[in-house]
Scaffold this motif. Structure first.
Motif, PDB file in Angstrom:
ATOM      1  N   VAL A   9      30.578  65.838  68.431  1.00 10.69           N
ATOM      2  CA  VAL A   9      29.340  65.060  68.386  1.00 10.69           C
ATOM      3  C   VAL A   9      29.657  63.586  68.158  1.00 10.69           C
ATOM      4  O   VAL A   9      29.075  62.703  68.809  1.00 10.69           O
ATOM      5  CB  VAL A   9      28.389  65.608  67.293  1.00 10.69           C
ATOM      6  CG1 VAL A   9      27.241  64.654  67.031  1.00 10.69           C
ATOM      7  CG2 VAL A   9      27.874  66.984  67.683  1.00 10.69           C
ATOM      8  N   SER A  10      30.605  63.287  67.280  1.00 14.68           N
ATOM      9  CA  SER A  10      30.996  61.897  67.030  1.00 14.68           C
ATOM     10  C   SER A  10      31.577  61.257  68.287  1.00 14.68           C
ATOM     11  O   SER A  10      31.264  60.108  68.610  1.00 14.68           O
ATOM     12  CB  SER A  10      32.026  61.823  65.897  1.00 14.68           C
ATOM     13  OG  SER A  10      31.440  62.239  64.692  1.00 14.68           O
ATOM     14  N   TYR A  12      30.959  62.132  71.361  1.00  6.99           N
ATOM     15  CA  TYR A  12      29.852  61.980  72.312  1.00  6.99           C
ATOM     16  C   TYR A  12      29.001  60.752  71.967  1.00  6.99           C
ATOM     17  O   TYR A  12      28.634  59.980  72.841  1.00  6.99           O
ATOM     18  CB  TYR A  12      28.998  63.246  72.330  1.00  6.99           C
ATOM     19  CG  TYR A  12      27.854  63.167  73.312  1.00  6.99           C
ATOM     20  CD1 TYR A  12      28.095  63.224  74.673  1.00  6.99           C
ATOM     21  CD2 TYR A  12      26.548  63.015  72.872  1.00  6.99           C
ATOM     22  CE1 TYR A  12      27.050  63.133  75.584  1.00  6.99           C
ATOM     23  CE2 TYR A  12      25.495  62.919  73.770  1.00  6.99           C
ATOM     24  CZ  TYR A  12      25.756  62.993  75.126  1.00  6.99           C
ATOM     25  OH  TYR A  12      24.727  62.898  76.016  1.00  6.99           O
ATOM     26  N   GLN A  13      28.708  60.566  70.691  1.00 10.07           N
ATOM     27  CA  GLN A  13      27.930  59.394  70.271  1.00 10.07           C
ATOM     28  C   GLN A  13      28.676  58.098  70.578  1.00 10.07           C
ATOM     29  O   GLN A  13      28.070  57.111  70.998  1.00 10.07           O
ATOM     30  CB  GLN A  13      27.599  59.496  68.783  1.00 10.07           C
ATOM     31  CG  GLN A  13      26.576  60.565  68.470  1.00 10.07           C
ATOM     32  CD  GLN A  13      26.415  60.800  66.971  1.00 10.07           C
ATOM     33  OE1 GLN A  13      27.309  60.500  66.189  1.00 10.07           O
ATOM     34  NE2 GLN A  13      25.268  61.356  66.592  1.00 10.07           N
ATOM     35  N   LEU A  14      29.980  58.099  70.400  1.00  9.84           N
ATOM     36  CA  LEU A  14      30.797  56.935  70.723  1.00  9.84           C
ATOM     37  C   LEU A  14      30.764  56.661  72.230  1.00  9.84           C
ATOM     38  O   LEU A  14      30.624  55.512  72.660  1.00  9.84           O
ATOM     39  CB  LEU A  14      32.235  57.171  70.249  1.00  9.84           C
ATOM     40  CG  LEU A  14      33.181  55.987  70.288  1.00  9.84           C
ATOM     41  CD1 LEU A  14      32.703  54.887  69.337  1.00  9.84           C
ATOM     42  CD2 LEU A  14      34.585  56.432  69.904  1.00  9.84           C
ATOM     43  N   ILE A  16      28.372  57.422  74.328  1.00  8.92           N
ATOM     44  CA  ILE A  16      27.034  56.901  74.652  1.00  8.92           C
ATOM     45  C   ILE A  16      26.934  55.432  74.255  1.00  8.92           C
ATOM     46  O   ILE A  16      26.425  54.604  75.022  1.00  8.92           O
ATOM     47  CB  ILE A  16      25.934  57.733  73.950  1.00  8.92           C
ATOM     48  CG1 ILE A  16      25.918  59.165  74.483  1.00  8.92           C
ATOM     49  CG2 ILE A  16      24.571  57.079  74.112  1.00  8.92           C
ATOM     50  CD1 ILE A  16      25.645  59.290  75.952  1.00  8.92           C
ATOM     51  N   ARG A  17      27.421  55.084  73.082  1.00  9.35           N
ATOM     52  CA  ARG A  17      27.349  53.700  72.607  1.00  9.35           C
ATOM     53  C   ARG A  17      28.081  52.765  73.570  1.00  9.35           C
ATOM     54  O   ARG A  17      27.568  51.726  73.965  1.00  9.35           O
ATOM     55  CB  ARG A  17      27.919  53.587  71.196  1.00  9.35           C
ATOM     56  CG  ARG A  17      27.751  52.202  70.592  1.00  9.35           C
ATOM     57  CD  ARG A  17      28.246  52.099  69.145  1.00  9.35           C
ATOM     58  NE  ARG A  17      27.634  53.096  68.295  1.00  9.35           N
ATOM     59  CZ  ARG A  17      28.319  54.013  67.589  1.00  9.35           C
ATOM     60  NH1 ARG A  17      29.621  54.043  67.640  1.00  9.35           N
ATOM     61  NH2 ARG A  17      27.694  54.885  66.832  1.00  9.35           N
ATOM     62  N   ASN A  20      26.341  52.479  76.988  1.00 10.68           N
ATOM     63  CA  ASN A  20      25.187  51.575  76.909  1.00 10.68           C
ATOM     64  C   ASN A  20      25.632  50.112  76.931  1.00 10.68           C
ATOM     65  O   ASN A  20      24.956  49.271  77.517  1.00 10.68           O
ATOM     66  CB  ASN A  20      24.353  51.861  75.668  1.00 10.68           C
ATOM     67  CG  ASN A  20      23.571  53.158  75.799  1.00 10.68           C
ATOM     68  OD1 ASN A  20      23.334  53.648  76.891  1.00 10.68           O
ATOM     69  ND2 ASN A  20      23.199  53.726  74.670  1.00 10.68           N
TER      70      ASN A  20
END
Length: 159
Positions: A9-10, A12-14, A16-17, A20
């Motif tokens: 999850v971490s 994946y969040q990285l 996405i960041r 963006n």
């Protein structure tokens, strides 16, 4: 959350960041790529207008338009809309116009081979992407939006 899921999850969040953060650059590169494709096509048309008119009379069968009108509209569209797209000025309008022009090209020229048709589909998909997401932060559209927003805030403070 278990020990395996938390790092996933971490990560994946990285992803996405950073995706963006790259979006404005990617949209700019996409706009410039499409400008090159359509602008060059427009330049080819004006390079020898007699051949362009002959092609629109004999090869390209644009529905509902006389060949000379279709040739002029296609040329102006490729040159003008591609510049607007590259600048990101009226980006969605330019993408929609070039998408229509691209679709008419596929419809009106039955002699396209499968490989050439795939290029048109690819360009169409890219134009739809710009139509959906807009020109991005690195565009005149975004600059105008920020400028107008600042002007409106300044007008509100004065009154």
């Amino acid at each position: 959350m278990n020990a395996i899921a938390k790092p996933a999850v971490s990560a994946y969040q990285l992803l996405i960041r950073y995706s963006n953060l790259l979006q404005p650059l990617i949209l700019l590169l996409l706009r410039l790529w499409l400008m090159d494709v359509f602008f060059r096509s427009g330049l080819t048309k004006i390079d020898d207008w007699d051949i362009t008119l002959a092609l629109f009379s004999d090869e390209y069968h644009v529905p509902l338009l006389p060949p000379a009108v279709a040739a002029a509209m296609a040329t102006c569209g490729e040159l003008g809309l591609s510049v607007l797209l590259a600048l990101g000025l009226g980006g969605r309008f330019a993408a929609a116009g070039l998408f229509i022009l691209n679709a008419v090209a596929v419809i009106s020229y039955p002699a396209l081979n499968e490989a050439t048709r795939q290029f048109h589909y690819f360009w169409g998909a890219q134009l739809l992407t710009l139509l959906a997401f807009g020109s991005g932060a690195l565009s005149l559209d975004a600059w105008l939006k920020r400028w107008l927003s600042a002007r409106c805030e300044a007008c509100g403070k004065v009154n």
